[in-house]
Structures are given as C-alpha cells and as structure tokens.
Design an enzyme around this catalytic site. Sequence first.
Site, PDB file in Angstrom:
ATOM      1  N   ASP A 207      55.225  69.996  17.129  1.00  0.00           N
ATOM      2  CA  ASP A 207      54.837  71.219  17.825  1.00  0.00           C
ATOM      3  C   ASP A 207      56.059  71.801  18.546  1.00  0.00           C
ATOM      4  O   ASP A 207      56.835  72.555  17.970  1.00  0.00           O
ATOM      5  CB  ASP A 207      53.693  70.919  18.778  1.00  0.00           C
ATOM      6  CG  ASP A 207      53.082  72.169  19.393  1.00  0.00           C
ATOM      7  OD1 ASP A 207      53.644  73.272  19.188  1.00  0.00           O
ATOM      8  OD2 ASP A 207      52.062  72.072  20.084  1.00  0.00           O
ATOM      9  N   THR A 208      56.282  71.423  19.791  1.00  0.00           N
ATOM     10  CA  THR A 208      57.439  71.957  20.525  1.00  0.00           C
ATOM     11  C   THR A 208      58.726  71.204  20.194  1.00  0.00           C
ATOM     12  O   THR A 208      59.809  71.630  20.598  1.00  0.00           O
ATOM     13  CB  THR A 208      57.205  71.863  22.039  1.00  0.00           C
ATOM     14  OG1 THR A 208      57.089  70.482  22.412  1.00  0.00           O
ATOM     15  CG2 THR A 208      55.935  72.619  22.440  1.00  0.00           C
TER      16      THR A 208
ATOM     17  N   ARG B  21      53.888  61.558  30.061  1.00  0.00           N
ATOM     18  CA  ARG B  21      53.861  63.012  30.186  1.00  0.00           C
ATOM     19  C   ARG B  21      53.454  63.431  31.587  1.00  0.00           C
ATOM     20  O   ARG B  21      52.564  62.828  32.179  1.00  0.00           O
ATOM     21  CB  ARG B  21      52.860  63.627  29.195  1.00  0.00           C
ATOM     22  CG  ARG B  21      53.246  63.522  27.733  1.00  0.00           C
ATOM     23  CD  ARG B  21      52.266  64.334  26.904  1.00  0.00           C
ATOM     24  NE  ARG B  21      52.443  64.191  25.483  1.00  0.00           N
ATOM     25  CZ  ARG B  21      53.282  64.916  24.747  1.00  0.00           C
ATOM     26  NH1 ARG B  21      54.047  65.823  25.347  1.00  0.00           N
ATOM     27  NH2 ARG B  21      53.377  64.749  23.445  1.00  0.00           N
TER      28      ARG B  21
ATOM     29  N   LYS C 222      56.163  56.901  25.735  1.00  0.00           N
ATOM     30  CA  LYS C 222      56.466  58.094  26.533  1.00  0.00           C
ATOM     31  C   LYS C 222      55.399  58.310  27.597  1.00  0.00           C
ATOM     32  O   LYS C 222      54.250  57.892  27.463  1.00  0.00           O
ATOM     33  CB  LYS C 222      56.553  59.326  25.631  1.00  0.00           C
ATOM     34  CG  LYS C 222      55.242  59.726  24.965  1.00  0.00           C
ATOM     35  CD  LYS C 222      55.421  60.914  24.051  1.00  0.00           C
ATOM     36  CE  LYS C 222      54.096  61.271  23.371  1.00  0.00           C
ATOM     37  NZ  LYS C 222      54.230  62.369  22.403  1.00  0.00           N
TER      38      LYS C 222
ATOM     39  N   ARG D 130      43.784  67.955  17.678  1.00  0.00           N
ATOM     40  CA  ARG D 130      44.249  67.152  18.814  1.00  0.00           C
ATOM     41  C   ARG D 130      43.147  66.963  19.858  1.00  0.00           C
ATOM     42  O   ARG D 130      43.231  66.051  20.674  1.00  0.00           O
ATOM     43  CB  ARG D 130      45.482  67.808  19.447  1.00  0.00           C
ATOM     44  CG  ARG D 130      46.760  67.568  18.663  1.00  0.00           C
ATOM     45  CD  ARG D 130      47.948  68.301  19.240  1.00  0.00           C
ATOM     46  NE  ARG D 130      47.934  69.715  18.872  1.00  0.00           N
ATOM     47  CZ  ARG D 130      48.944  70.554  19.111  1.00  0.00           C
ATOM     48  NH1 ARG D 130      50.028  70.103  19.722  1.00  0.00           N
ATOM     49  NH2 ARG D 130      48.879  71.803  18.747  1.00  0.00           N
TER      50      ARG D 130
ATOM     51  N   ASP E 164      39.978  97.579  16.430  1.00  0.00           N
ATOM     52  CA  ASP E 164      39.863  96.725  17.611  1.00  0.00           C
ATOM     53  C   ASP E 164      40.247  95.275  17.342  1.00  0.00           C
ATOM     54  O   ASP E 164      40.165  94.432  18.228  1.00  0.00           O
ATOM     55  CB  ASP E 164      38.438  96.797  18.179  1.00  0.00           C
ATOM     56  CG  ASP E 164      37.397  96.235  17.222  1.00  0.00           C
ATOM     57  OD1 ASP E 164      37.742  95.994  16.042  1.00  0.00           O
ATOM     58  OD2 ASP E 164      36.237  96.037  17.644  1.00  0.00           O
TER      59      ASP E 164
ATOM     60  N   THR F 188      59.180  65.787  22.024  1.00  0.00           N
ATOM     61  CA  THR F 188      59.092  64.333  21.854  1.00  0.00           C
ATOM     62  C   THR F 188      60.032  63.854  20.763  1.00  0.00           C
ATOM     63  O   THR F 188      60.779  62.887  20.937  1.00  0.00           O
ATOM     64  CB  THR F 188      57.649  63.919  21.512  1.00  0.00           C
ATOM     65  OG1 THR F 188      56.785  64.270  22.595  1.00  0.00           O
ATOM     66  CG2 THR F 188      57.557  62.425  21.267  1.00  0.00           C
TER      67      THR F 188
ATOM     68  N   GLU G 252      38.803  93.292  15.006  1.00  0.00           N
ATOM     69  CA  GLU G 252      37.770  92.638  14.188  1.00  0.00           C
ATOM     70  C   GLU G 252      38.134  92.805  12.720  1.00  0.00           C
ATOM     71  O   GLU G 252      38.741  93.804  12.327  1.00  0.00           O
ATOM     72  CB  GLU G 252      36.409  93.279  14.464  1.00  0.00           C
ATOM     73  CG  GLU G 252      35.259  92.651  13.675  1.00  0.00           C
ATOM     74  CD  GLU G 252      33.931  93.367  13.915  1.00  0.00           C
ATOM     75  OE1 GLU G 252      33.054  93.274  13.048  1.00  0.00           O
ATOM     76  OE2 GLU G 252      33.785  94.018  14.975  1.00  0.00           O
TER      77      GLU G 252
ATOM     78  N   HIS H  76      45.029  64.519  12.554  1.00  0.00           N
ATOM     79  CA  HIS H  76      45.649  63.951  13.750  1.00  0.00           C
ATOM     80  C   HIS H  76      45.020  62.607  14.109  1.00  0.00           C
ATOM     81  O   HIS H  76      45.689  61.731  14.658  1.00  0.00           O
ATOM     82  CB  HIS H  76      45.515  64.925  14.913  1.00  0.00           C
ATOM     83  CG  HIS H  76      46.295  64.531  16.126  1.00  0.00           C
ATOM     84  ND1 HIS H  76      47.671  64.438  16.118  1.00  0.00           N
ATOM     85  CD2 HIS H  76      45.895  64.186  17.383  1.00  0.00           C
ATOM     86  CE1 HIS H  76      48.081  64.061  17.313  1.00  0.00           C
ATOM     87  NE2 HIS H  76      47.038  63.895  18.093  1.00  0.00           N
TER      88      HIS H  76
END
Length: 313
Positions: free
Chosen positions: A225-226, A197, A195, A99, A41, A229, A43, A133
Amino acid sequence: MKQRIPKPKFFACSQSIDLAKEIAESYGCELGKSKKNVFSDGEFQVSFEESIRGRRIFIIGSTFPNSDNLMEMLLMIDAAKRASARHITAVMPYFGWARQDRKDKPRVPIAAKLVAKLLETAGATRIITMDLHADQIQGFFEKPVDHLFASTIFLPAIKALNLDDITVASPDMGGSKRAYAYSKYLKSEVVICYKQRKKANVVSHMELIGNVEGRNVILVDDMIDTAGTLTKAADLMMERGAKSVRAICTHPVLSGEAYERIENSKLDELLITNTIPLKKQIDKIKVVSCAPLFADIMHKVHNNKSISGQFLM
C-alpha cells in the site's frame, strides 16, 4: 447426444479493462460489449450491449478503492442476473476491503463479510480471486470461491533469477505463513519482521527475527500500500548485512508516497502482478502478468475440470 456447452462471455469493469483484454486474449476470445453511462452528479449505469441469455459470463474487475469500483461490479452482476445469464462469475483479481476481515476493536464493521454478502445478493454464482488478505474470507461466502495463489507465477520468476543463499522474509508477523510456504518450495531459510504501529499505515518500530547476513533476501507479501513497512524492512535487512533485498507483492495498491519510497529504498527490485493498474512506471518495479493464470482457471471452471493442479504450494 452429448449437449455442447456454449462458449462463455467475458466482460470488463472499467477499472480493469486492460487486464480483462489480456485474460480474454489468453483464453482465446474477445471481450463482450458493455457500456457505462455516467450522469452529471457522478451516478452511473452499466449495460450489456449483447445478449447473454442462458450463457456463463465472467465479469472481470478488481475492487480497489474508491468504492465506485465495487459498485460497478455489483451493478454488472445485477444487470447480468436480470438479463437471464445462466452463471455469473465475479472475477476479482484484487478483492477490496479485505483488510477489514475481523473486529480488531469495538464498534467497527467486518467489511470483507459485507462485501461477500453484497456480491451474493447481487447475483454472483461464483467468485474467482487471488491472494486474499486472509484465507478465512472464503468462509464469508455461501457460493463457491476459487482462491488462486500468485506463487504460481512468482516462484518461476524467482527461480529465473538464479540466486544463491536465498532467505525468504515476511515484513510482518501476519505474513509468516506465506513466507514459510515460499521457503518450503525454495528450500530456503526464513526471517520475520516484527513491527509496531502508532496508527494505520505508520510503523513506529521494527525488529528482525533471524539472520540475513550474506543472504539474498526475498520479502513476500500479499499487497503493498504505502510501501512504508516493506521499504523499512528492506533498509533494515541491508543494515544487518544482507547481500540484496527483493520484494514480491501480489497487489500493487501503491498509495500516498509509495512510489517515492520504493525509488529511495534499498530494494533491488519489486515484483508485482497486474491485478491493479500502476499509476506510473519506475525502474525498480517489474510486472508479472496474472492473465494467463486467470484464463487457464476460467477455462477449467467453464469445462468443469479440477483446478488443484495449478497450485505450486
């Protein structure tokens, strides 16, 4: 007669086995034997396959999403506590959920504080991590935190590029302190990107504070991350007359379309550490290993020596 300190033992969470092996090799020892059993499952159960009674142990594992990685670290710590380990150090090259270090709007959690309490409740007696961070996350712990800086390994790498006319840049206002620290060491100018957002991970507008014309720009950030920026900042700086743009980011989260954005951007190269394993290799990404730094700090911690001399800034 002076009592001999027994050697520490090193163990790895499954998501960080390659990095843990490199750290152990740099330290001069082998990884201890541990096991992870996964039930049908989803776990899972962890276990130590050797005695750790009365020993200092280092459990190495970054807690990047998904949450199973954090849960595995917590279970390893709990198992070590119940197996009578003397000291349990959670070595978290990347401290996940960082974050969420404050309430930036009503009715949201402070996840970084929750993770800190979970680690302490599980039984961690010390935390070693790198490039949080937000520095104040150290204050969420009641146990000692050794907060390392990737600048210790990045700055020599930058020096080795032999670039003239260097300008250090921050891709956002929040990273300005980090950019100024790098610029002080490199004796360079600083520029900041401002910037706005629309929502998380989506930049609607970006403006540059400072001049980059004729400069070799180095963008500095704690994580990527993506890559939205960072690549937008790089493209903007090239439009404003920069000779070249490179980026250094400690933690390569690299989710969504990050790899494609980096490949299609005007970045010359992206320097990262191996706190998080890469999903794939591309020519623009260069990895600088953090294993020797962690091994050295862990050696000093075990032998009760000062670590302040390891920080370049």
